[in-house]
Design an enzyme around this catalytic site. Structure first.
Site, short mmCIF file in Angstrom:
data_model
loop_
_atom_site.label_atom_id
_atom_site.label_comp_id
_atom_site.label_asym_id
_atom_site.label_seq_id
_atom_site.Cartn_x
_atom_site.Cartn_y
_atom_site.Cartn_z
N GLY A 174 7.74 0.19 3.31
CA GLY A 174 9.09 0.12 2.76
C GLY A 174 9.60 1.41 2.15
O GLY A 174 10.29 1.36 1.15
N LYS A 181 -0.43 -10.93 8.49
CA LYS A 181 -1.00 -9.65 8.04
C LYS A 181 -1.60 -9.76 6.65
O LYS A 181 -0.93 -10.26 5.72
CB LYS A 181 0.11 -8.59 8.03
CG LYS A 181 -0.30 -7.23 7.48
CD LYS A 181 0.80 -6.20 7.71
CE LYS A 181 0.45 -4.84 7.17
NZ LYS A 181 0.63 -4.69 5.73
N HIS A 230 -4.04 -3.59 3.10
CA HIS A 230 -2.78 -2.97 2.69
C HIS A 230 -2.98 -1.47 2.46
O HIS A 230 -2.35 -0.85 1.60
CB HIS A 230 -2.27 -3.64 1.41
CG HIS A 230 -0.78 -3.85 1.36
ND1 HIS A 230 -0.18 -5.07 1.55
CD2 HIS A 230 0.24 -2.98 1.14
CE1 HIS A 230 1.14 -4.94 1.43
NE2 HIS A 230 1.41 -3.68 1.19
N ARG A 247 -6.83 7.55 10.44
CA ARG A 247 -6.34 8.93 10.32
C ARG A 247 -6.72 9.78 11.53
O ARG A 247 -6.27 10.91 11.67
CB ARG A 247 -6.91 9.62 9.07
CG ARG A 247 -6.54 8.96 7.76
CD ARG A 247 -5.08 9.15 7.40
NE ARG A 247 -4.81 8.54 6.12
CZ ARG A 247 -4.55 7.23 5.94
NH1 ARG A 247 -4.51 6.43 6.97
NH2 ARG A 247 -4.34 6.75 4.73
C1 LIG Z 1 4.32 3.62 1.42
C2 LIG Z 1 3.81 2.33 1.98
C3 LIG Z 1 4.62 1.20 1.92
C4 LIG Z 1 4.15 -0.01 2.43
N1 LIG Z 1 4.99 -1.10 2.44
C5 LIG Z 1 4.58 -2.24 3.02
C6 LIG Z 1 5.46 -3.35 3.13
O1 LIG Z 1 6.61 -3.28 2.71
N2 LIG Z 1 5.00 -4.47 3.73
C7 LIG Z 1 3.72 -4.57 4.22
O2 LIG Z 1 3.33 -5.60 4.76
N3 LIG Z 1 2.87 -3.52 4.13
C8 LIG Z 1 3.27 -2.38 3.56
N4 LIG Z 1 2.41 -1.31 3.50
C9 LIG Z 1 1.06 -1.42 4.07
C10 LIG Z 1 1.07 -1.01 5.53
O3 LIG Z 1 1.78 -1.93 6.32
C11 LIG Z 1 -0.34 -0.91 6.11
O4 LIG Z 1 -1.04 -2.11 5.88
C12 LIG Z 1 -1.13 0.27 5.52
O5 LIG Z 1 -0.30 1.38 5.29
C13 LIG Z 1 -2.25 0.65 6.46
O6 LIG Z 1 -3.03 1.65 5.93
P1 LIG Z 1 -2.85 3.22 6.26
O7 LIG Z 1 -1.68 3.67 5.47
O8 LIG Z 1 -4.13 3.80 5.77
O9 LIG Z 1 -2.64 3.35 7.74
C14 LIG Z 1 2.86 -0.10 2.99
C15 LIG Z 1 2.06 1.05 3.05
C16 LIG Z 1 2.52 2.25 2.57
C17 LIG Z 1 1.64 3.47 2.69
#
Ligand SMILES: Cc1cc2nc3c(=O)[nH]c(=O)nc-3n(C[C@H](O)[C@H](O)[C@H](O)COP(=O)(O)O)c2cc1C
Length: 388
Positions: free
Chosen positions: A83, A258, A282, A317
């Site tokens: 988001g 998820k 997450h 990554r």
């Molecule tokens: C800045 C940020 C905002 C996120 N916002 C959401 C969100 O609004 N809804 C959600 O289901 N997951 C959210 N996530 C989690 C991501 O969907 C995902 O699960 C996660 O980033 C995966 O890990 P990675 O960043 O190491 O690839 C967010 C992650 C980040 C980094």
């Protein structure tokens, strides 16, 4: 040489993103919950896994694509919902969605994003998924999901690991909680990053005005800077599998759950009509003592892998991380931060570069382990296959 030209891997992109974004925005994007144990462990778990090479395999014919939820994806990869993309770059969500479309993989738009789902559907093209946090006022969740259905989104991603929110202390320290509170410290932080301030915030102000949560129902679609006292939608803390049943009945497309971190929940997700589960902590932003997802993946695959699509995220990554996840039975992975760093550096071009980096690394690692396509990857590539 542009910043993008100087990015040879995702870590380089992270470094350029750190320089370009105000600290509050960067830390919101980059960091984890509490002591950041899960954030570190996600990476360590991938690093621990060593591969056995297989050479002298004819690599002339290779295909790194796959079928994901009934359609072709050019890589076993999709963009995770985050988001904040719209604050890393002007119309960042659109840029990210366009990058995904250009690379032939799905893009997930987050509930809290600042570009409307209708605009994404109209402009970005490609395969679109919509992520949902269910709200206490259930009819508002349905109103929003109805919009995603009408806009032609292919899948609904229901995130189940966010009921009571999270504990990210650095965001509070930076005054970077949603809705954003403008503090003296935050203002200084922003003015120290004029390229971002002019290129993102001023550009919004002179075009569409201060960004709003465009996907929220009208009642809550406030500006993102509204004072903390403003009315905000409450998350649905009483959400159960019965809510998933109701959503399943309502939503005509693919349903993805998820935030799965145990086999029992994966089984329940399938029993309640999910077409896919995402094994996710997450990205280390929720429960800080959560297990690395790659450690949980084998039990989920053993329980539901033959019946449903299993996707993994958190900590991807390098292309080799993708190979390891596939070898343990994942059908695909999601990337959150890797492509956000790219968007932060150069919008669509940056996100595309991040995807190209992952794709190249993926293909090279596949070649080292003697795999020409996704069907050939399995756990025999590991020096020590996980015990499960
Ligand atoms: C800045 C940020 C905002 C996120 N916002 C959401 C969100 O609004 N809804 C959600 O289901 N997951 C959210 N996530 C989690 C991501 O969907 C995902 O699960 C996660 O980033 C995966 O890990 P990675 O960043 O190491 O690839 C967010 C992650 C980040 C980094």
């Amino acid at each position: 040489m542009s910043a993008l030209d100087r990015c040879y891997n995702i870590a380089d992109m992270r470094e350029f993103a750190r320089r370009r974004l105000p600290k509050g925005v960067f830390e919101y994007l980059d960091r984890g919950a509490e002591d950041e144990i899960a954030l570190v462990d996600n990476r360590e778990a991938f690093k621990r896994m060593k591969l056995r090479t297989r050479f002298l395999v004819d690599l002339t014919e290779r295909d790194m694509g796959t079928e994901l939820l009934g359609k072709r994806a050019e890589l076993p990869l999709a963009i995770a919902p985050t988001g904040i993309a719209g604050l890393t770059w002007y119309q960042g969500e659109l840029e990210l969605a366009k990058a995904a479309a250009a690379k032939g993989i799905p893009f997930t738009l987050a509930t809290g994003s600042i570009t409307s789902m209708e605009k994404i559907a109209e402009v970005a093209g490609g395969r679109l998924w919509f992520q949902l946090y269910m709200w206490k006022e259930e009819e508002l969740s349905y109103e929003m999901v109805g919009r995603a259905r009408d806009a032609g989104f292919e899948a609904l991603v229901v995130t189940i690991d966010g009921g009571l929110g999270n504990n990210r202390e650095y965001n509070r320290r930076n005054g970077f909680t949603v809705p954003f509170t403008i503090t003296a410290r935050g203002l200084t932080d922003m003015t120290l990053h004029p390229r971002w301030l002019i290129g993102v915030i001023f550009r919004y102000l002179v075009t569409t005005g201060m960004p709003r949560h465009e996907n929220y129902p009208e009642k809550y679609a406030h500006r993102i800077t509204r004072g903390a006292s403003g009315e905000r939608p409450q998350r649905h803390t009483a959400m159960t599998w019965q809510d998933i049943d109701r959503m399943r009945d309502f939503w005509p497309g693919k349903l993805i759950i998820k935030g799965i971190l145990r086999e029992e929940d994966a089984v329940l997700a399938v029993e309640h009509g999910a077409d896919a589960v995402v094994v996710s902590n997450h990205g280390g932003r929720a429960l800080d003592s959560a297990a690395p997802t790659i450690d949980i993946l084998p039990e989920v695959v053993a329980a539901v892998g033959k019946r449903t699509t299993v996707i993994l995220d958190s900590g991807i990554r390098r292309g080799s991380d993708m190979v390891k996840a596939l070898a343990l039975g994942a059908d695909a992975v999601l990337t959150g931060r890797a492509t956000l760093y790219g968007t932060s550096v150069a919008g669509q071009a940056g996100a595309e570069k991040a995807l190209s980096i992952l794709a190249t690394e993926f293909e090279k690692t596949m070649a080292y382990v003697g795999c020409r396509n996704i069907a050939e990857v399995n756990a025999d590539i590991f020096a020590k296959p996980p015990a499960y």
